[in-house]
Motif scaffolding. Sequence first.
Motif, PDB file in Angstrom:
ATOM      1  N   LYS A  52      20.757 -53.239  10.005  1.00 54.69           N
ATOM      2  CA  LYS A  52      21.485 -52.156  10.671  1.00 54.69           C
ATOM      3  C   LYS A  52      20.678 -50.861  10.768  1.00 54.69           C
ATOM      4  O   LYS A  52      20.975 -50.008  11.587  1.00 54.69           O
ATOM      5  N   ALA A  53      19.630 -50.718   9.967  1.00 54.22           N
ATOM      6  CA  ALA A  53      18.776 -49.530  10.022  1.00 54.22           C
ATOM      7  C   ALA A  53      17.797 -49.580  11.194  1.00 54.22           C
ATOM      8  O   ALA A  53      17.073 -48.615  11.422  1.00 54.22           O
ATOM      9  N   LYS A  54      17.776 -50.684  11.929  1.00 51.70           N
ATOM     10  CA  LYS A  54      16.823 -50.831  13.028  1.00 51.70           C
ATOM     11  C   LYS A  54      17.487 -51.244  14.339  1.00 51.70           C
ATOM     12  O   LYS A  54      17.170 -52.272  14.926  1.00 51.70           O
ATOM     13  N   PRO A  55      18.421 -50.403  14.837  1.00 51.56           N
ATOM     14  CA  PRO A  55      18.991 -50.697  16.153  1.00 51.56           C
ATOM     15  C   PRO A  55      17.979 -50.339  17.246  1.00 51.56           C
ATOM     16  O   PRO A  55      16.876 -49.875  16.958  1.00 51.56           O
ATOM     17  N   LEU A  56      18.361 -50.520  18.493  1.00 55.59           N
ATOM     18  CA  LEU A  56      17.447 -50.336  19.605  1.00 55.59           C
ATOM     19  C   LEU A  56      17.563 -48.990  20.313  1.00 55.59           C
ATOM     20  O   LEU A  56      16.954 -48.790  21.355  1.00 55.59           O
ATOM     21  N   GLY A  57      18.311 -48.061  19.746  1.00 59.62           N
ATOM     22  CA  GLY A  57      18.402 -46.731  20.338  1.00 59.62           C
ATOM     23  C   GLY A  57      17.085 -45.984  20.212  1.00 59.62           C
ATOM     24  O   GLY A  57      16.285 -46.239  19.308  1.00 59.62           O
ATOM     25  N   LYS A  58      16.862 -45.055  21.128  1.00 59.58           N
ATOM     26  CA  LYS A  58      15.598 -44.327  21.202  1.00 59.58           C
ATOM     27  C   LYS A  58      15.233 -43.643  19.880  1.00 59.58           C
ATOM     28  O   LYS A  58      14.094 -43.721  19.420  1.00 59.58           O
ATOM     29  N   GLU A  59      16.186 -42.970  19.262  1.00 60.73           N
ATOM     30  CA  GLU A  59      15.924 -42.254  18.009  1.00 60.73           C
ATOM     31  C   GLU A  59      15.543 -43.218  16.886  1.00 60.73           C
ATOM     32  O   GLU A  59      14.579 -42.982  16.148  1.00 60.73           O
ATOM     33  N   ALA A  60      16.265 -44.315  16.769  1.00 58.29           N
ATOM     34  CA  ALA A  60      15.962 -45.306  15.725  1.00 58.29           C
ATOM     35  C   ALA A  60      14.618 -45.977  15.979  1.00 58.29           C
ATOM     36  O   ALA A  60      13.852 -46.216  15.037  1.00 58.29           O
ATOM     37  N   LEU A  61      14.319 -46.271  17.237  1.00 57.22           N
ATOM     38  CA  LEU A  61      13.031 -46.870  17.552  1.00 57.22           C
ATOM     39  C   LEU A  61      11.895 -45.931  17.154  1.00 57.22           C
ATOM     40  O   LEU A  61      10.926 -46.340  16.510  1.00 57.22           O
ATOM     41  N   ALA A  62      12.026 -44.652  17.520  1.00 55.94           N
ATOM     42  CA  ALA A  62      10.983 -43.670  17.184  1.00 55.94           C
ATOM     43  C   ALA A  62      10.825 -43.548  15.671  1.00 55.94           C
ATOM     44  O   ALA A  62       9.702 -43.472  15.163  1.00 55.94           O
ATOM     45  N   LYS A  63      11.934 -43.554  14.961  1.00 60.46           N
ATOM     46  CA  LYS A  63      11.899 -43.476  13.492  1.00 60.46           C
ATOM     47  C   LYS A  63      11.130 -44.657  12.891  1.00 60.46           C
ATOM     48  O   LYS A  63      10.495 -44.529  11.851  1.00 60.46           O
ATOM     49  N   ASN A  64      11.153 -45.779  13.593  1.00 51.51           N
ATOM     50  CA  ASN A  64      10.459 -46.984  13.130  1.00 51.51           C
ATOM     51  C   ASN A  64       9.100 -47.176  13.818  1.00 51.51           C
ATOM     52  O   ASN A  64       8.545 -48.276  13.806  1.00 51.51           O
ATOM     53  N   GLY A  65       8.573 -46.096  14.419  1.00 52.62           N
ATOM     54  CA  GLY A  65       7.237 -46.127  14.998  1.00 52.62           C
ATOM     55  C   GLY A  65       7.128 -46.788  16.361  1.00 52.62           C
ATOM     56  O   GLY A  65       6.035 -47.122  16.806  1.00 52.62           O
ATOM     57  N   ILE A  66       8.247 -46.961  17.029  1.00 52.15           N
ATOM     58  CA  ILE A  66       8.244 -47.617  18.346  1.00 52.15           C
ATOM     59  C   ILE A  66       8.571 -46.566  19.399  1.00 52.15           C
ATOM     60  O   ILE A  66       9.685 -46.044  19.437  1.00 52.15           O
ATOM     61  N   LYS A  67       7.562 -46.268  20.225  1.00 54.57           N
ATOM     62  CA  LYS A  67       7.719 -45.196  21.203  1.00 54.57           C
ATOM     63  C   LYS A  67       7.455 -45.625  22.637  1.00 54.57           C
ATOM     64  O   LYS A  67       7.657 -44.846  23.555  1.00 54.57           O
ATOM     65  N   SER A  68       6.966 -46.837  22.839  1.00 51.60           N
ATOM     66  CA  SER A  68       6.643 -47.287  24.199  1.00 51.60           C
ATOM     67  C   SER A  68       6.963 -48.767  24.350  1.00 51.60           C
ATOM     68  O   SER A  68       7.201 -49.468  23.370  1.00 51.60           O
ATOM     69  N   TRP A  69       6.903 -49.223  25.605  1.00 52.36           N
ATOM     70  CA  TRP A  69       7.152 -50.641  25.857  1.00 52.36           C
ATOM     71  C   TRP A  69       6.097 -51.491  25.161  1.00 52.36           C
ATOM     72  O   TRP A  69       6.383 -52.594  24.708  1.00 52.36           O
ATOM     73  N   LYS A  70       4.881 -50.966  25.045  1.00 52.46           N
ATOM     74  CA  LYS A  70       3.811 -51.710  24.374  1.00 52.46           C
ATOM     75  C   LYS A  70       4.141 -51.939  22.892  1.00 52.46           C
ATOM     76  O   LYS A  70       3.855 -53.011  22.353  1.00 52.46           O
ATOM     77  N   ASN A  71       4.740 -50.935  22.255  1.00 48.36           N
ATOM     78  CA  ASN A  71       5.147 -51.086  20.859  1.00 48.36           C
ATOM     79  C   ASN A  71       6.231 -52.158  20.710  1.00 48.36           C
ATOM     80  O   ASN A  71       6.230 -52.919  19.740  1.00 48.36           O
TER      81      ASN A  71
END
Length: 108
Positions: A52-71
Amino acid sequence: MKKTIVTATLFTFGALAFSAQADMEGGKINAKAEFDKHCAVCHPGGGNIINKAKPLGKEALAKNGIKSWKNIVAKIRNPGPGMTKFDKKEMPDKEAKAIAEYVLKTFK
């Protein structure tokens, strides 16, 4: 009898071809359909039923180091514990990119 078998066979092949085409929109990948097929079971509505700490919303993705489609594609190819790994055979790069872009566009 033979005519019925031939008709049924042709119908089956036609249905399969239509099904394959349903995943495409004018040669483009239907990213929502591919997301629903590969990802939605664990990520319904952009959530995450496994972690539950890793949903696909923009803020959660950024928090988990995911900022682009490549990530996102990198995560699809080499995920952490609990996530299914999709290699290029199961999910070609074009499809993975379409899903990743769909995630970024859809789950804000």
